[in-house]
Enzyme design. Structure first.
Site, PDB file in Angstrom:
ATOM      1  N   ALA A  50       0.973  -8.307  11.462  1.00  0.00           N
ATOM      2  CA  ALA A  50       2.058  -9.038  11.407  1.00  0.00           C
ATOM      3  C   ALA A  50       2.897  -9.098  12.687  1.00  0.00           C
ATOM      4  O   ALA A  50       2.637  -7.954  13.648  1.00  0.00           O
ATOM      5  CB  ALA A  50       2.891  -8.341  10.376  1.00  0.00           C
ATOM      6  N   GLY A  80      -1.400  -6.252   9.185  1.00  0.00           N
ATOM      7  CA  GLY A  80      -1.162  -7.333   8.315  1.00  0.00           C
ATOM      8  C   GLY A  80      -2.281  -8.422   8.200  1.00  0.00           C
ATOM      9  O   GLY A  80      -2.575  -9.036   7.184  1.00  0.00           O
ATOM     10  N   GLU A  98      -4.791  -6.640   6.099  1.00  0.00           N
ATOM     11  CA  GLU A  98      -4.366  -6.901   4.581  1.00  0.00           C
ATOM     12  C   GLU A  98      -4.670  -8.238   4.033  1.00  0.00           C
ATOM     13  O   GLU A  98      -4.922  -8.375   2.978  1.00  0.00           O
ATOM     14  CB  GLU A  98      -2.990  -6.459   4.761  1.00  0.00           C
ATOM     15  CG  GLU A  98      -2.492  -4.947   4.781  1.00  0.00           C
ATOM     16  CD  GLU A  98      -1.258  -4.617   5.167  1.00  0.00           C
ATOM     17  OE1 GLU A  98      -0.680  -3.768   4.115  1.00  0.00           O
ATOM     18  OE2 GLU A  98      -0.557  -5.085   5.968  1.00  0.00           O
ATOM     19  N   GLU A 123      -0.143   1.025  10.917  1.00  0.00           N
ATOM     20  CA  GLU A 123       1.412   0.902  10.721  1.00  0.00           C
ATOM     21  C   GLU A 123       2.066   2.333  10.691  1.00  0.00           C
ATOM     22  O   GLU A 123       3.157   2.233  11.248  1.00  0.00           O
ATOM     23  CB  GLU A 123       1.421   0.230   9.182  1.00  0.00           C
ATOM     24  CG  GLU A 123       1.423  -1.260   9.106  1.00  0.00           C
ATOM     25  CD  GLU A 123      -0.273  -1.375   8.516  1.00  0.00           C
ATOM     26  OE1 GLU A 123      -0.212  -2.578   8.373  1.00  0.00           O
ATOM     27  OE2 GLU A 123      -0.949  -0.581   8.776  1.00  0.00           O
TER      28      GLU A 123
END
Length: 260
Positions: free
Chosen positions: A63, A114, A117, A137
């Site tokens: 992300a 992300g 994920e 993260e």
């Protein structure tokens, strides 16, 4: 330059992350665009599967941290929840999971945070030998917040998932294959995409509604006890018995077997 590209290749719809200068870091705008593209693919009766891939050197490095920092800077928990409502990796992932067509990830290079994920929500995952997976993260003071703490233990097992999350350790393609994170590993992107197209051709041999129901039934294993899942499975089978396409295919099969 559009940060996400959408196209069709025969019966395959393609979403391509197109922010190579940022290693395809997924921004809020990209997530919104992908949501619209998922709807478009599902609404096209000619499309039998959808693939997600990345341009440049990576699938996605995760992300966009600048977006995350913007949320983190909000003063209260309520403000932070409001700022991220409806446009998270989890929202996008759950839309992928609910899509009536199979979603295939084509991964090369970095697939982190992300991006990883997002891949965990896909139905099938193929990668090249140079693929690298990880949940980094904790190194920036957060935990995987796009489904990683929920999906990865289900996919790779509790021990492997906890090690990856707690240490931010990365794994290569062969380790990902061993853990069940990916279906297959290929020597290069062209070889991988040819296999994807062959897979789509096989998927298209079955009615679209049958594949959709099979996906719904398997999704139920993630949220329901087995007794409820089996009941849901039986319900879907009986619903398909009323389909003209199912009747046609069964009659054709019996005819080939010499039955009347």
């Amino acid at each position: 330059m559009d940060s996400v590209l959408f196209s069709k290749e025969g019966q395959l719809a393609r979403i391509v992350l197109n922010r190579p200068e940022k290693l395809n870091a997924i921004s809020v705008e990209m997530r919104h665009a992908m949501m619209r593209m998922l709807d478009e693919a599902e609404g096209d009766s000619e499309v039998r599967a959808l693939s997600i891939s990345g341009n440049g050197k990576a699938f996605s490095a995760g992300a966009d941290v600048s977006d995350l920092h913007g949320i983190a800077s909000k003063k209260s928990l309520e403000e932070r929840e409001q700022a991220s409502r409806g446009d998270t990796i989890t929202d996008l992932g759950m839309r992928i999971r609910s899509l009536d067509i199979p979603v295939i990830a084509e991964v090369h290079g970095y697939c982190l945070g992300g991006g990883f994920e997002l891949v965990q929500f896909c139905d099938m995952v193929y990668c090249t030998e140079d693929a690298v997976f990880g949940q980094p993260e904790v190194r920036i003071g957060i935990i995987p917040g796009g489904g990683g703490t929920q999906n990865l233990p289900r996919i790779a097992g509790q021990r492997a998932a906890r090690e990856m999350v707690f240490t931010a350790r990365r794994i290569g393609a062969q380790e990902a294959l061993r853990l069940g994170v990916v279906n297959r590993v290929f020597g290069g992107q062209d070889e991988m995409h040819r296999y994807v197209m062959d897979t789509v051709s096989e998927i298209s041999q079955a009615p679209r509604v049958t594949i959709a129901y099979a996906k719904r039934a398997m999704n139920a294993t993630l949220s329901t006890p087995i007794q409820d899942g089996l009941a849901f499975e039986r319900h879907l089978v009986k619903a398909l018995f009323g389909s003209p396409e199912t009747e046609r295919l069964m009659s054709a099969f019996l005819s080939r077997q010499g039955h009347r």
